[in-house]
Design an enzyme around this catalytic site. Structure first.
Site, PDB file in Angstrom:
ATOM      1  N   TYR A   1       0.833  -1.206   0.000  1.00 39.28           N
ATOM      2  CA  TYR A   1       0.000   0.000   0.000  1.00 39.28           C
ATOM      3  C   TYR A   1       0.864   1.251   0.000  1.00 39.28           C
ATOM      4  O   TYR A   1       0.563   2.223  -0.690  1.00 39.28           O
ATOM      5  CB  TYR A   1      -0.937   0.005   1.215  1.00 39.28           C
ATOM      6  CG  TYR A   1      -1.964   1.102   1.114  1.00 39.28           C
ATOM      7  CD1 TYR A   1      -3.191   0.861   0.491  1.00 39.28           C
ATOM      8  CD2 TYR A   1      -1.697   2.383   1.576  1.00 39.28           C
ATOM      9  CE1 TYR A   1      -4.120   1.864   0.345  1.00 39.28           C
ATOM     10  CE2 TYR A   1      -2.627   3.402   1.436  1.00 39.28           C
ATOM     11  CZ  TYR A   1      -3.841   3.142   0.818  1.00 39.28           C
ATOM     12  OH  TYR A   1      -4.760   4.154   0.679  1.00 39.28           O
TER      13      TYR A   1
ATOM     14  N   PHE B   1      -7.614  21.165 -25.133  1.00 38.02           N
ATOM     15  CA  PHE B   1      -8.029  19.772 -25.157  1.00 38.02           C
ATOM     16  C   PHE B   1      -9.254  19.663 -24.256  1.00 38.02           C
ATOM     17  O   PHE B   1      -9.352  20.372 -23.258  1.00 38.02           O
ATOM     18  CB  PHE B   1      -6.903  18.828 -24.703  1.00 38.02           C
ATOM     19  CG  PHE B   1      -7.317  17.391 -24.852  1.00 38.02           C
ATOM     20  CD1 PHE B   1      -7.391  16.808 -26.109  1.00 38.02           C
ATOM     21  CD2 PHE B   1      -7.699  16.640 -23.757  1.00 38.02           C
ATOM     22  CE1 PHE B   1      -7.826  15.505 -26.259  1.00 38.02           C
ATOM     23  CE2 PHE B   1      -8.129  15.332 -23.902  1.00 38.02           C
ATOM     24  CZ  PHE B   1      -8.198  14.760 -25.154  1.00 38.02           C
ATOM     25  N   THR B   2     -10.159  18.765 -24.616  1.00 39.60           N
ATOM     26  CA  THR B   2     -11.469  18.688 -23.948  1.00 39.60           C
ATOM     27  C   THR B   2     -11.354  18.647 -22.416  1.00 39.60           C
ATOM     28  O   THR B   2     -11.892  19.508 -21.729  1.00 39.60           O
ATOM     29  CB  THR B   2     -12.232  17.443 -24.438  1.00 39.60           C
ATOM     30  OG1 THR B   2     -11.354  16.316 -24.351  1.00 39.60           O
ATOM     31  CG2 THR B   2     -12.675  17.600 -25.870  1.00 39.60           C
TER      32      THR B   2
ATOM     33  N   ASP C   1       1.288  19.926 -21.023  1.00 41.07           N
ATOM     34  CA  ASP C   1       0.552  18.677 -21.246  1.00 41.07           C
ATOM     35  C   ASP C   1       1.453  17.824 -22.142  1.00 41.07           C
ATOM     36  O   ASP C   1       1.511  18.019 -23.353  1.00 41.07           O
ATOM     37  CB  ASP C   1      -0.787  18.978 -21.917  1.00 41.07           C
ATOM     38  CG  ASP C   1      -1.585  17.711 -22.212  1.00 41.07           C
ATOM     39  OD1 ASP C   1      -0.993  16.605 -22.187  1.00 41.07           O
ATOM     40  OD2 ASP C   1      -2.794  17.823 -22.483  1.00 41.07           O
TER      41      ASP C   1
ATOM     42  N   LYS D   1      -0.848   7.369 -23.915  1.00 41.19           N
ATOM     43  CA  LYS D   1      -0.457   7.676 -25.291  1.00 41.19           C
ATOM     44  C   LYS D   1       1.027   7.334 -25.488  1.00 41.19           C
ATOM     45  O   LYS D   1       1.387   6.186 -25.544  1.00 41.19           O
ATOM     46  CB  LYS D   1      -0.771   9.131 -25.625  1.00 41.19           C
ATOM     47  CG  LYS D   1      -2.245   9.400 -25.945  1.00 41.19           C
ATOM     48  CD  LYS D   1      -3.115   9.506 -24.742  1.00 41.19           C
ATOM     49  CE  LYS D   1      -4.477  10.077 -25.076  1.00 41.19           C
ATOM     50  NZ  LYS D   1      -4.984  10.968 -24.048  1.00 41.19           N
TER      51      LYS D   1
ATOM     52  N   ARG E   1     -14.760  13.995 -35.741  1.00 44.11           N
ATOM     53  CA  ARG E   1     -14.373  15.203 -35.015  1.00 44.11           C
ATOM     54  C   ARG E   1     -14.897  16.367 -35.830  1.00 44.11           C
ATOM     55  O   ARG E   1     -14.201  16.969 -36.619  1.00 44.11           O
ATOM     56  CB  ARG E   1     -12.845  15.287 -34.866  1.00 44.11           C
ATOM     57  CG  ARG E   1     -12.309  14.406 -33.750  1.00 44.11           C
ATOM     58  CD  ARG E   1     -12.406  15.112 -32.404  1.00 44.11           C
ATOM     59  NE  ARG E   1     -13.365  14.482 -31.519  1.00 44.11           N
ATOM     60  CZ  ARG E   1     -13.130  14.149 -30.247  1.00 44.11           C
ATOM     61  NH1 ARG E   1     -11.974  14.338 -29.714  1.00 44.11           N
ATOM     62  NH2 ARG E   1     -14.088  13.643 -29.504  1.00 44.11           N
TER      63      ARG E   1
ATOM     64  N   PHE F   1     -21.474  13.165 -28.895  1.00 47.94           N
ATOM     65  CA  PHE F   1     -20.837  12.300 -29.897  1.00 47.94           C
ATOM     66  C   PHE F   1     -20.690  10.863 -29.419  1.00 47.94           C
ATOM     67  O   PHE F   1     -20.670   9.938 -30.222  1.00 47.94           O
ATOM     68  CB  PHE F   1     -19.480  12.870 -30.332  1.00 47.94           C
ATOM     69  CG  PHE F   1     -18.507  13.106 -29.202  1.00 47.94           C
ATOM     70  CD1 PHE F   1     -18.515  14.294 -28.495  1.00 47.94           C
ATOM     71  CD2 PHE F   1     -17.575  12.138 -28.863  1.00 47.94           C
ATOM     72  CE1 PHE F   1     -17.625  14.517 -27.463  1.00 47.94           C
ATOM     73  CE2 PHE F   1     -16.672  12.347 -27.831  1.00 47.94           C
ATOM     74  CZ  PHE F   1     -16.706  13.543 -27.118  1.00 47.94           C
TER      75      PHE F   1
END
Ligand SMILES: *Cc1c(COP(=O)(O)O)cnc(C)c1O
Length: 459
Positions: free
Chosen positions: A74, A126-127, A217, A260, A384, A451
Site C-alpha cells: 500500500y 483539449f477537452t 501537457d 499515449k 471530429r 458524440f
C-alpha cells in the site's frame, strides 16, 4: 545518423491477438444497431480499430515482465521509486504524483493553481484540460498561431504559440490573473501538430518577464521531440531523448496521460519543479486517487510505465511510430484524398467537408464518412466535427466548427504496414463512391458530450 535506414519497426512479433474479418451484410447490421455511431460498435465487430491511440498501445516483453514485478504494497512500493527516478532522469521534473490517468493530474493542477476569475492561455484546447480549468473558475484563451486552424496550411509547427496573442492578453487582464500558460506537445485538436523549441524558448522569455509559469501537457512529448529533430534547425544530430529533456526543462511542470506516448494501457502523473505545488498535490491525491506513492495505479502499472517511458524516447521506436502514420498519410495524399496537412504524428485526419462537398454540415458529413468506412471494410474511425462540437448553450443551434474531420488514429506498435494499405484502399473505395453518400439525420441526442451516444439514420 537517423537517416541511415528506413523506418522499419525495431521489434518482432512474439504474441498475436486474432481480429475478425466480417462480411458487408454483417457490418450493415452491426452499424444499424449502433445507430451509425462508431462509438456504439462493439470492439469484437471491428477489423482495424482506429478510434483512438489512448490506452491502445502494445506493451513490450520487458513491460510485461515488469507487470510480474509489481510490488503491491500500500505504501512505498518499489515500483513508485523506479517510476519517480525514470521521470526525473528522462523528463527532468523533480517531484512526481502518480494518477490513474491524465485528467486526474489536470484536476489537481487546475484546483491548486487557478483562482476564480483567472485566465489560462493555451495552444488550442483539449477537452478534459479545458473543462478542469473552467471548473476551477478559469477562462481558457486560445493563443495558438492562426495556421493551426487552416487544414491546408503547410506550416511545420502548427502547435506554436502566437506571442502577440499572449502579450495582448497580459496587457488586457494583467499578469497576476494568469497563473500559467498551458502548452501541449503535440496539439491533438489541431491534428497532432508539434510545437517548436524556438517558440517555447521565446515563450519562456516572455513568461519569465511577468513571472508566469508554463505547464506542459506532455501526453505526446516523444512525437513532438521527433518532429523537432526532423524539422527544426540545429536538432538533427540530437537524440529524441535529449530533445525531450531540453523541452521539458523550459517548463515548470507537466500533466501526463501515459496512455499515449508512454506505451501503457492505463496511467498518468503530475510532475512539478516547485515544492509548494507538489506538497499541495501530494495532499490532494489522497482524497481523489490514492496514497501519494501509487495515485490511481497498481504497483505493476507503475513498473510497466517506467519501462514504457524509456522505450518511448528511443529514436528507432519513435521513427517507426511516426513513420507508419506518415506512410498512411502519404498514401492518401497520393490518392488525392483530402486530409489535414501536414500529416499529424498520431493519426491522419480526413477533411470531410472537402471529401463530401455536396453534404451540408447539418447532415453530419464526418459522421457519415466514418460510418461508410466501417461499412466498407470494418475500419473504425472517429468523428471530429459538428457532432463533437455540440450545441450553442444560448441559441440551442449546432456549433458549426471550421474543421469537419474523421480521425484515423494509429495505436502504437499494434498494426502492420499491410494494415495501413488496407485502410488506404478502403478510404479510396469510399472516396470513389462519395457522390452516393447523402449524409444523415440525428434521431437520438444525449445532453452531454453527444458524440459518444448519439444515434443516426441514413438519408
Ligand atoms: C488523452 C489526453 C488527455 C487526457 O488524458 P486521459 O488519460 O484520457 O485522462 C489530456 N491531454 C491530451 C492532449 C490528451 O490527448
Amino acid at each position: 545518423m537517423h537517416n541511415k535506414h528506413s523506418w522499419a519497426e525495431p521489434y518482432k512479433i512474439k504474441m498475436i491477438e486474432p481480429i475478425v474479418m466480417t462480411t458487408k451484410e454483417f457490418r450493415q447490421k452491426a452499424l444499424k444497431e449502433a445507430g451509425y455511431n462508431t462509438f456504439l460498435l462493439r470492439s469484437k465487430d471491428v477489423y482495424i480499430d482506429l478510434l483512438t491511440d489512448s490506452g491502445t498501445s502494445a506493451m513490450s516483453d520487458r513491460q510485461w515482465a515488469g507487470i510480474m514485478m509489481g510490488d503491491e504494497a500500500y505504501a512505498g512500493s518499489r515500483n513508485f521509486y523506479h517510476l519517480e527516478k525514470t521521470i526525473q532522469d528522462y523528463y527532468s521534473y523533480k517531484y512526481i504524483v502518480p494518477t490513474h490517468q491524465g485528467r486526474a493530474a489536470e484536476h489537481m493542477l487546475s484546483q491548486i493553481l487557478i483562482k476564480k476569475g483567472d485566465y489560462v492561455p493555451g495552444n488550442m484546447y483539449f477537452t478534459t484540460t479545458k473543462l478542469h480549468q473552467e471548473m476551477a473558475g478559469g477562462t481558457f484563451v486560445d493563443i495558438i498561431v492562426d495556421e493551426a486552424h487552416d487544414p491546408d496550411s503547410l506550416y511545420k509547427f502548427k502547435g506554436d504559440v502566437d506571442l502577440n496573442k499572449l502579450q495582448k492578453l497580459i496587457d488586457k487582464v494583467g499578469a497576476e490573473k494568469i497563473p500559467y500558460v498551458s502548452i501541449a506537445s503535440t496539439v491533438n485538436m489541431a491534428g497532432g501538430q508539434p510545437m517548436s523549441m524556438a517558440n517555447l524558448k521565446a515563450l519562456r522569455q516572455l513568461t519569465n518577464k511577468y513571472g508566469i509559469k508554463i505547464m506542459h501537457d506532455m501526453t505526446r512529448i516523444a512525437e513532438n521531440a521527433f518532429m523537432i529533430q526532423l524539422n527544426e534547425e540545429g536538432y538533427a544530430d540530437k537524440t529524441v531523448s535529449e530533445i525531450v529533456y531540453e523541452f521539458n526543462l523550459l517548463t515548470d511542470g507537466a500533466t501526463m496521460s501515459a496512455k499515449k506516448d508512454a506505451l501503457v494501457n492505463i496511467g498518468g502523473f503530475l510532475a512539478v519543479n516547485d515544492y509548494d505545488t507538489f506538497d499541495k498535490a501530494r495532499n490532494m491525491v489522497v482524497v481523489y486517487e490514492g496514497l501519494h506513492t501509487y495515485g490511481g495505479m497498481a504497483g505493476r502499472d507503475m513498473e510497466a510505465l517506467a519501462i514504457g517511458i524509456k522505450e518511448s524516447v528511443q529514436d528507432d521506436h519513435i521513427r517507426a511510430r511516426v513513420g507508419q502514420v506518415f506512410y498512411l498519410g502519404q498514401k492518401l495524399l497520393d490518392m488525392g484524398v483530402p486530409i489535414v496537412k501536414p500529416v499529424g504524428t498520431h493519426g491522419v485526419f480526413l477533411d470531410a467537408k472537402a471529401f463530401l462537398p455536396h453534404v451540408s454540415q447539418d447532415k453530419f458529413p464526418a459522421q457519415s464518412l466514418a460510418a461508410e468506412l466501417y461499412l466498407d471494410s470494418g475500419v473504425r474511425a472517429m468523428e471530429r466535427g459538428v457532432v463533437s462540437a455540440g450545441r450553442n448553450k444560448k441559441t440551442g443551434e449546432h456549433n458549426y466548427p471550421k474543421l469537419e474531420l474523421v480521425r484515423l488514429t494509429i495505436p502504437r506498435r499494434v498494426y502492420t504496414q499491410a494494415h495501413m494499405d488496407v485502410i488506404a484502399e478502403s478510404v479510396q473505395r469510399v472516396f470513389e463512391k462519395r457522390d452516393s453518400i447523402n449524409g444523415m439525420k440525428m434521431i437520438y441526442e444525449p445532453e452531454y458530450l453527444r458524440f459518444f451516444q448519439a444515434r443516426f439514420e441514413k438519408l
